[in-house]
Design a protein around this motif. Structure first.
Motif, mmCIF file in Angstrom:
data_model
loop_
_atom_site.group_PDB
_atom_site.id
_atom_site.type_symbol
_atom_site.label_atom_id
_atom_site.label_comp_id
_atom_site.label_asym_id
_atom_site.label_seq_id
_atom_site.Cartn_x
_atom_site.Cartn_y
_atom_site.Cartn_z
ATOM 1 N N VAL A 351 0.857 -1.244 0.007
ATOM 2 C CA VAL A 351 -0.057 0.145 0.116
ATOM 3 C C VAL A 351 0.848 1.121 -0.104
ATOM 4 N N PHE A 352 0.901 2.013 -1.034
ATOM 5 C CA PHE A 352 1.758 3.193 -1.250
ATOM 6 C C PHE A 352 0.944 4.652 -0.944
ATOM 7 N N PRO A 353 1.707 5.685 -0.609
ATOM 8 C CA PRO A 353 0.709 6.897 -0.629
ATOM 9 C C PRO A 353 0.428 7.578 -1.800
ATOM 10 N N ASP A 354 -0.617 8.419 -1.705
ATOM 11 C CA ASP A 354 -1.193 8.917 -2.837
ATOM 12 C C ASP A 354 -0.230 9.729 -3.518
ATOM 13 N N MET A 671 -0.664 -7.314 4.302
ATOM 14 C CA MET A 671 -0.623 -6.096 3.935
ATOM 15 C C MET A 671 0.764 -5.123 4.465
ATOM 16 N N VAL A 672 1.387 -4.613 3.597
ATOM 17 C CA VAL A 672 2.716 -3.777 3.932
ATOM 18 C C VAL A 672 2.452 -2.455 3.326
ATOM 19 N N GLU A 673 2.559 -1.302 4.296
ATOM 20 C CA GLU A 673 2.444 -0.149 3.927
ATOM 21 C C GLU A 673 3.679 0.637 3.608
ATOM 22 N N ILE A 674 3.743 1.416 2.701
ATOM 23 C CA ILE A 674 5.015 2.103 2.554
ATOM 24 C C ILE A 674 4.823 3.665 2.961
ATOM 25 N N VAL A 675 5.811 4.102 3.555
ATOM 26 C CA VAL A 675 6.019 5.362 4.261
ATOM 27 C C VAL A 675 7.052 5.955 4.055
ATOM 28 N N ASP A 676 7.300 7.194 3.490
ATOM 29 C CA ASP A 676 8.476 7.811 3.089
ATOM 30 C C ASP A 676 9.318 7.080 2.168
ATOM 31 N N GLY A 677 8.921 6.093 1.441
ATOM 32 C CA GLY A 677 9.512 5.175 0.354
ATOM 33 C C GLY A 677 10.045 4.032 1.157
ATOM 34 N N ILE A 678 9.658 3.781 2.608
ATOM 35 C CA ILE A 678 10.300 2.729 3.263
ATOM 36 C C ILE A 678 8.796 1.627 3.484
ATOM 37 N N ALA A 679 9.167 0.452 3.298
ATOM 38 C CA ALA A 679 7.997 -0.442 3.672
ATOM 39 C C ALA A 679 7.832 -0.646 4.968
ATOM 40 N N LYS A 680 6.919 -0.590 5.575
ATOM 41 C CA LYS A 680 6.476 -0.635 7.141
ATOM 42 C C LYS A 680 5.191 -1.542 7.306
ATOM 43 N N GLN A 681 5.064 -2.297 8.349
ATOM 44 C CA GLN A 681 4.052 -3.174 8.636
ATOM 45 C C GLN A 681 2.990 -1.953 9.271
ATOM 46 N N PRO A 682 1.861 -2.009 8.739
ATOM 47 C CA PRO A 682 0.806 -1.053 9.253
ATOM 48 C C PRO A 682 0.359 -1.463 10.496
ATOM 49 N N LYS A 683 -0.055 -0.446 11.328
ATOM 50 C CA LYS A 683 -0.318 -0.777 12.662
ATOM 51 C C LYS A 683 -1.648 -1.071 12.859
#
Length: 683
Positions: A351-354, A671-683
């Motif tokens: 999941v990447f940011p808009d 599901m893995v969320e991408i924040v600031d270009g880095i893949a992080k596990q969503p909370k």
């Protein structure tokens, strides 16, 4: 069920065991054995990874061994020459393989069949010169019949109508023309119509035609000599049509006219997958004159189990099949075990940011590296594909259509090179495609063929390459044409060595230094006058494109066109990007499906199926049916790992995402969320 044709040899269990030993096949289940034994008209719906081409070749091998007729043969038609290539690969050194590839049998593409038996005989008998059949060469010739100002009058007028000069097509034997099935947007007295008419007629008299225009002459022969169809049915008592789902209206009408499945004197066996019916041409209409598969259960056989992937991928992909594959859905009977791979891979939704796609390919690549060891990575390609792959530089992050296409995930992507059959717009792109072929196939032959194809296209642009008419665009064609000119032949071989074998760095300086050899080769391939100015942009230098769009930048470590490298410590993985159309029929180790935009975001429209709220094509509109077909094709490419890239807004707010995560986890996704270009596990 109709009686078996007496003209087709009986296939026994002993024959099946013989071909299994000959081709090294695994055990065959009953549906596959039913197809091998069948001697009646039949439709076979074969799921992805079912080995249908291998099964067809096995049947042909048995029949060739027992074929009793000297002047009657088997006709095998498809949209590519995959069946013929597999015969050459697996049976080329055997007696049955040699029999299949010669008279009285015919194994070729649908276009090849139409040209040989129908269109070319009509053109020959009606005074047309030996034809050149090529869309780009014909368009260039038609353009050359007009002055530059007249050409732009027509082109600019058609561009205002959302079409172009290259869409001009002959649609009737009197040289009436249209725009690929759409009427010319001006009356017969309009200047633009008159100029287009002049271009069409002048090129036709010189023997220049587009591929699909050959169906016009084929229809003309059937109208003038209706007995030709009867003769072809006598010549070919067994007709096998492969990749039937890819047959569009123009082709289907022709095939049904020659080989009607209602005819009692022939057997027509159609093989394909209705859930993979996606077309390269967005304006192509599917064949609805004789629907596939047949609704009569007695004439319909299903092969629902895939050897490509296991039950996990089968469960994930099955809801996207427009037509249910079986009462229990798609079955995964694979994949073959490979060394360091876990029993069940972690199929992932990124999941990447808009605001941008940065980090998507890196996250996917690192997930692949964590899943497979280096030995496993060498056993299959790792890919990322999207439904839309043409450049869309006008769409940038923040636009409501972003991400619209594959280049929005990586700016180094070139659409022309990605096509299943690359058809680049310049010779430089042909060379890049050739080098990609070496990388992807570990074989120089496909690369040399693509370079030769580009040179022959250039020759057709600058002059009359008449000696090449009716011949394939191949390395052998060029060497045969230049055999009497040792100096130019040596220049051609130097070019092949430098560009394909030695992989000389392709810079503008290097390109400029090769111009003399390139034009000299193409001049020698032409008859009489040559007009080098016509080479135009096709011969011009072009750098790798760098379209803006918020995706990953071009990396200095990328070693091949449309390949993005992800590094982790001392290890790396090369991700091959492309369109969904370009990977039909392929098997990947891992596949990432990229969300793109066509009237809407693909991931947004497919979300109900992803969540399990919708299943198959029931209630889906025309556009969503197209998206389902594309998604199903993409999800059934990988043997081990399937992933998705989805913009965050598609999943809603934080509460929606939490609910969707629970649902998707239960269905086999993480599901893995991408924040600031880095893949992080969503909370």
């Amino acid at each position: 069920m109709p009686d078996a044709s007496p003209l087709i040899p009986e296939i026994t269990e002993e024959d099946i065991e013989w071909v299994r030993a000959l081709m090294g096949l695994d055990a065959l289940d009953e549906p596959r054995r039913v197809f091998l034994r069948s001697r009646t008209t039949l439709d076979v719906s074969a799921c992805p990874g079912s080995g249908k081409t291998t099964l067809i070749v096995a049947k042909l091998a048995i029949l060739a061994r027992k074929w009793p007729h000297r002047s009657k043969g088997i006709c095998v038609l498809s949209h590519t020459n995959v069946a013929r290539e597999e015969i050459q690969s697996r049976l080329g050194s055997t007696i049955v393989g040699q029999r299949l590839l010669g008279y009285p049998h015919f194994i070729d593409t649908i276009h090849g069949f139409v040209n040989r038996f129908l269109a070319l005989p009509w053109l020959d008998s009606n005074g047309y010169p030996s034809p050149t059949i090529d869309n780009d060469v014909t368009t260039a010739y038609r353009r050359g019949t007009l002055s530059n100002s007249d050409y732009w009058k027509v082109q600019n007028f058609l561009a205002q109508k959302y079409s172009g000069f290259d869409r001009l097509r002959i649609c009737a034997r009197d040289l009436t023309f249209d725009l690929g099935g759409k009427p010319f947007p001006a009356g017969s007295t309009a200047p633009s119509f008159g100029l287009a008419k002049h271009a069409i007629e002048t090129a036709a008299k010189a023997g220049y035609f587009c591929y699909d225009e050959m169906f016009v002459w084929a229809r003309a022969l059937l109208e003038d000599c209706p007995d030709v169809a009867s003769w072809l049915r006598r010549r070919f008592p067994l007709v096998v049509l492969d990749e039937m789902q890819d047959t569009f209206e123009l082709q289907g009408a022709m095939l049904h006219a020659i080989f009607p499945r209602t005819s009692a004197d022939i057997v027509v066996q159609r093989v394909g997958d209705p859930n993979q019916a996606i077309f390269d041409d967005a304006e192509a209409e599917p064949d609805e004159s004789d629907s596939f598969p047949d609704s009569d259960a007695a004439r319909n056989l299903s092969i629902p189990n895939s050897y490509r992937f296991g039950p996990e991928i089968a469960v994930l992909a099955s809801p996207f099949a427009v037509m249910p594959v079986s009462p229990t859905g798609l079955c995964g009977a694979g994949p073959k075990a490979i060394g360091g791979t876990p029993t069940a891979c972690r199929h992932t939704i990124f999941v990447f940011p808009d605001a941008g796609t940065a980090g998507v390919l890196n996250a996917y690549g690192k997930h692949v590296l964590a899943t497979f060891d280096d030995a496993d990575l060498a056993k299959g390609p790792v890919t990322a594909v999207g439904a839309v792959h043409q450049g869309a530089s006008e769409v940038t992050p923040g636009h409501q259509h972003f991400p619209k296409s594959v280049p929005h995930y990586w700016s180094g992507y070139t659409a022309e090179i990605s096509r299943k059959e690359p058809h680049p717009s310049s010779l430089v792109q042909y060379i890049r495609a050739a080098r990609a072929a070496v990388r992807n196939e570990s074989d120089l032959a496909p690369a040399v063929e693509r370079l030769a194809s580009g040179l022959i296209r250039l020759a057709g642009r600058i002059g009359d390459a008449g000696q090449l008419k009716r011949k394939a665009r191949t390395h052998r064609t060029i060497t045969d044409a230049l055999v009497a000119n040792s100096t130019v032949l040596a220049a051609y071989r130097r070019l092949v060595k430098a560009l394909i074998i030695d992989r000389l760095p392709l810079t503008q300086e290097c390109w400029d230094s090769m111009q003399g050899d390139i034009l000299g080769i193409c001049r020698a391939l032409c008859n009489e006058d040559v007009f080098e100015d016509n080479a135009g942009t096709f011969l011009a230098w072009s750098a790798d494109p760098a379209a803006p769009g918020g995706g990953a930048p071009i990396s200095a470590s990328d070693t091949s066109p449309n390949v993005y490298r992800v590094e982790e410590g001392s290890r790396h993985v090369d991700i091959r990007l492309g369109s969904i159309h370009s990977v039909k029929g392929q098997t990947h180790l891992a596949t990432l499906i990229l969300s793109t935009h066509w009237h809407d975001h693909s991931s947004a429209r497919m979300l109900p199926w992803l969540l399990g709220n919708n299943v198959n094509g029931t209630g889906a509109g025309k556009r969503d049916r197209t998206r389902l077909l594309q998604t199903y094709v993409a999800m059934t490419r990988p043997s081990h790992l399937v992933c998705l890239a989805v913009p965050r807004f598609v999943l809603g707010d934080d509460q929606d995402i939490t609910q969707h995560k629970e649902t998707l986890t239960a269905r086999g996704w993480q599901m893995v969320e991408i924040v600031d270009g880095i893949a992080k596990q969503p909370k």
